[in-house]
Write a protein that holds these residues in place. Structure first.
Motif, PDB file in Angstrom:
ATOM      1  N   ASP A   1       0.962  -1.243  -0.089  1.00 19.45           N
ATOM      2  CA  ASP A   1      -0.151   0.020   0.076  1.00 19.45           C
ATOM      3  C   ASP A   1       0.813   1.311  -0.125  1.00 19.45           C
ATOM      4  OD1 ASP A   1      -2.301  -1.645  -0.321  1.00 19.45           O
ATOM      5  OD2 ASP A   1      -2.724  -1.322   2.124  1.00 19.45           O
ATOM      6  N   LEU A   2       1.916   1.138   0.342  1.00 17.10           N
ATOM      7  CA  LEU A   2       2.854   2.314   0.474  1.00 17.10           C
ATOM      8  C   LEU A   2       3.249   2.804  -1.038  1.00 17.10           C
ATOM      9  CD1 LEU A   2       5.330   2.012   3.639  1.00 17.10           C
ATOM     10  CD2 LEU A   2       3.611   3.851   2.990  1.00 17.10           C
ATOM     11  N   LEU A   3       3.298   1.422  -1.912  1.00 23.07           N
ATOM     12  CA  LEU A   3       3.495   2.263  -3.200  1.00 23.07           C
ATOM     13  C   LEU A   3       2.664   2.923  -3.701  1.00 23.07           C
ATOM     14  CD1 LEU A   3       4.448  -1.560  -4.653  1.00 23.07           C
ATOM     15  CD2 LEU A   3       5.941  -0.002  -4.159  1.00 23.07           C
ATOM     16  N   GLY A   4       3.381   4.021  -4.509  1.00 24.53           N
ATOM     17  CA  GLY A   4       2.409   5.261  -4.805  1.00 24.53           C
ATOM     18  C   GLY A   4       2.306   6.331  -3.998  1.00 24.53           C
ATOM     19  N   CYS A   5       2.692   6.242  -2.643  1.00 28.70           N
ATOM     20  CA  CYS A   5       2.608   7.347  -1.693  1.00 28.70           C
ATOM     21  C   CYS A   5       3.678   7.950  -1.758  1.00 28.70           C
ATOM     22  CB  CYS A   5       2.633   6.578  -0.452  1.00 28.70           C
ATOM     23  SG  CYS A   5       1.052   5.779   0.106  1.00 28.70           S
TER      24      CYS A   5
ATOM     25  N   LYS B   1      -1.061   8.442  -5.155  1.00 31.13           N
ATOM     26  CA  LYS B   1      -2.148   7.865  -6.108  1.00 31.13           C
ATOM     27  C   LYS B   1      -1.980   6.144  -5.764  1.00 31.13           C
ATOM     28  CE  LYS B   1       1.995   7.298  -9.281  1.00 31.13           C
ATOM     29  NZ  LYS B   1       2.590   7.421 -10.288  1.00 31.13           N
ATOM     30  N   SER B   2      -3.032   5.583  -6.088  1.00 27.14           N
ATOM     31  CA  SER B   2      -3.180   4.188  -5.862  1.00 27.14           C
ATOM     32  C   SER B   2      -2.693   3.570  -7.038  1.00 27.14           C
ATOM     33  CB  SER B   2      -4.589   3.911  -5.455  1.00 27.14           C
ATOM     34  OG  SER B   2      -5.385   4.147  -6.520  1.00 27.14           O
ATOM     35  N   ILE B   3      -1.960   2.355  -6.547  1.00 28.08           N
ATOM     36  CA  ILE B   3      -1.387   1.473  -7.696  1.00 28.08           C
ATOM     37  C   ILE B   3      -2.438   0.122  -8.017  1.00 28.08           C
ATOM     38  CG2 ILE B   3       0.449   0.448  -8.392  1.00 28.08           C
ATOM     39  CD1 ILE B   3       1.160   3.143  -8.058  1.00 28.08           C
ATOM     40  N   LYS B   4      -2.861  -0.156  -8.935  1.00 26.58           N
ATOM     41  CA  LYS B   4      -3.500  -1.096  -9.429  1.00 26.58           C
ATOM     42  C   LYS B   4      -2.871  -2.570  -9.016  1.00 26.58           C
ATOM     43  CE  LYS B   4      -6.212   0.547 -13.300  1.00 26.58           C
ATOM     44  NZ  LYS B   4      -5.589   1.674 -13.731  1.00 26.58           N
ATOM     45  N   LYS B   5      -3.628  -3.393  -8.623  1.00 22.44           N
ATOM     46  CA  LYS B   5      -2.867  -4.496  -8.053  1.00 22.44           C
ATOM     47  C   LYS B   5      -2.069  -5.202  -9.252  1.00 22.44           C
ATOM     48  CE  LYS B   5      -3.973  -8.781  -5.195  1.00 22.44           C
ATOM     49  NZ  LYS B   5      -5.245  -9.408  -4.405  1.00 22.44           N
ATOM     50  N   SER B   6      -2.782  -5.124 -10.311  1.00 20.53           N
ATOM     51  CA  SER B   6      -1.988  -5.746 -11.587  1.00 20.53           C
ATOM     52  C   SER B   6      -0.675  -4.977 -11.881  1.00 20.53           C
ATOM     53  CB  SER B   6      -2.943  -5.489 -12.768  1.00 20.53           C
ATOM     54  OG  SER B   6      -3.279  -4.278 -13.360  1.00 20.53           O
ATOM     55  N   GLN B   7      -0.448  -3.764 -11.427  1.00 20.07           N
ATOM     56  CA  GLN B   7       0.814  -3.051 -11.704  1.00 20.07           C
ATOM     57  C   GLN B   7       1.885  -3.272 -10.395  1.00 20.07           C
ATOM     58  OE1 GLN B   7      -0.340  -2.475 -14.679  1.00 20.07           O
ATOM     59  NE2 GLN B   7       1.274  -1.041 -14.520  1.00 20.07           N
ATOM     60  N   ILE B   8       1.385  -4.085  -9.363  1.00 21.74           N
ATOM     61  CA  ILE B   8       2.362  -4.249  -8.275  1.00 21.74           C
ATOM     62  C   ILE B   8       3.023  -5.846  -8.529  1.00 21.74           C
ATOM     63  CG2 ILE B   8       2.783  -4.730  -5.849  1.00 21.74           C
ATOM     64  CD1 ILE B   8       0.351  -2.929  -5.329  1.00 21.74           C
ATOM     65  N   ILE B   9       4.548  -5.435  -8.532  1.00 22.91           N
ATOM     66  CA  ILE B   9       5.058  -6.964  -8.806  1.00 22.91           C
ATOM     67  C   ILE B   9       5.744  -7.322  -7.612  1.00 22.91           C
ATOM     68  CG2 ILE B   9       7.224  -8.018  -9.979  1.00 22.91           C
ATOM     69  CD1 ILE B   9       5.115  -6.805 -11.991  1.00 22.91           C
ATOM     70  N   GLU B  10       5.504  -8.645  -7.352  1.00 22.98           N
ATOM     71  CA  GLU B  10       6.010  -9.108  -5.988  1.00 22.98           C
ATOM     72  C   GLU B  10       7.367 -10.179  -6.285  1.00 22.98           C
ATOM     73  OE1 GLU B  10       3.331 -11.368  -3.922  1.00 22.98           O
ATOM     74  OE2 GLU B  10       1.677  -9.943  -4.040  1.00 22.98           O
ATOM     75  N   THR B  11       8.322  -9.933  -5.717  1.00 23.08           N
ATOM     76  CA  THR B  11       9.473 -10.846  -5.927  1.00 23.08           C
ATOM     77  C   THR B  11      10.375 -10.707  -4.704  1.00 23.08           C
ATOM     78  OG1 THR B  11      11.693 -11.004  -7.650  1.00 23.08           O
ATOM     79  CG2 THR B  11      10.868  -8.753  -6.986  1.00 23.08           C
ATOM     80  N   THR B  12      11.711 -11.348  -4.976  1.00 23.38           N
ATOM     81  CA  THR B  12      12.748 -11.859  -3.620  1.00 23.38           C
ATOM     82  C   THR B  12      13.350 -10.483  -3.650  1.00 23.38           C
ATOM     83  OG1 THR B  12      14.130 -12.446  -5.407  1.00 23.38           O
ATOM     84  CG2 THR B  12      13.064 -14.094  -4.431  1.00 23.38           C
ATOM     85  N   ARG B  13      13.618 -10.387  -2.249  1.00 21.30           N
ATOM     86  CA  ARG B  13      14.412  -9.139  -1.719  1.00 21.30           C
ATOM     87  C   ARG B  13      15.995  -9.068  -2.212  1.00 21.30           C
ATOM     88  NH1 ARG B  13      12.826  -9.844   4.678  1.00 21.30           N
ATOM     89  NH2 ARG B  13      13.477 -11.832   3.984  1.00 21.30           N
TER      90      ARG B  13
END
Length: 180
Positions: free
Chosen positions: A19-23, A144-156
């Motif tokens: 949720d912090l993405l786009g803040c 701004k809010s980021i659509k779920k489809s625009q959020i990439i999850e990957t390894t640290r």
DNA sequence: GATAAGATGTTA
DNA sequence: AACATCTTATCA
């Protein structure tokens, strides 16, 4: 211009990291305000071997157990600082590492956790700052809010423990992400 | 008191 | 691939 309050941070760390993405992250430095959009984060929690608080409370990691919505700034490799925002309820360790910003105001070269702190003049003096208050020297605003489809999850990145956990999040196709 | 390792970035 | 550089945690 709304500011996420403590309840925003008093949640599951992975959710907060997304949720912090786009803040926006804002820094008051003298007369000017430096600001950037958060485009990349990583989550760290109490049961995470890579977390500073994994082995319990120490002088440095004590901040992670405090009130959600505080900053956690530490020095790494003797020369770079990293900023986090504390998550989860009080006495439960957890934080979101800010890894990259999309420059907004006078900023540039903020595509990495150490680089963005250097650019925003973030040092240990900014540890344990309340980022839910726009009167602080460091705070977060919704942008701004980021659509779920625009959020990439990957390894640290840059850790040697739990390297297979997909606890890093970033905005798809953003041009200001950290290395790889 | 000593020592090893580290949520990185730059340079070659 | 090496290194700059120093705090922190751990152990004695």
């Amino acid at each position: 211009m709304t500011i996420p309050d403590h309840s925003f941070y008093e949640r599951d760390t992975l959710q907060v990291a997304k949720d912090l993405l786009g803040c926006k992250l804002l820094r008051r430095y003298g007369d000017e305000i430096l600001e950037g959009i958060i485009v990349e984060t990583e989550a760290y929690t109490a049961n995470d071997p890579a977390c500073h608080a994994y082995k319990g409370k120490t002088p440095r990691s004590a901040t992670l157990f405090k009130k959600p919505g505080l900053s956690y700034v530490y020095l790494i490799y003797g020369m770079y600082h990293c900023v986090n925002i504390v998550t989860e309820p009080k006495e439960t360790a957890g934080a979101v590492l800010i890894r990259a910003l999309e420059p907004v105001k006078p900023l540039d070269n903020t595509n990495g956790p150490g680089k963005l702190c250097r650019e925003m003049k973030i040092t240990k003096e900014l540890n344990e700052i309340d980022v839910t208050n726009s009167k602080s020297d460091l705070w977060v605003e919704k942008y701004k809010s980021i659509k779920k489809s625009q959020i990439i999850e990957t390894t640290r990145i840059g850790i040697k423990q739990a390297t297979d956990w997909s606890w890093r999040f970033y905005i798809k196709d953003n041009k200001f992400l950290s290395k790889k």
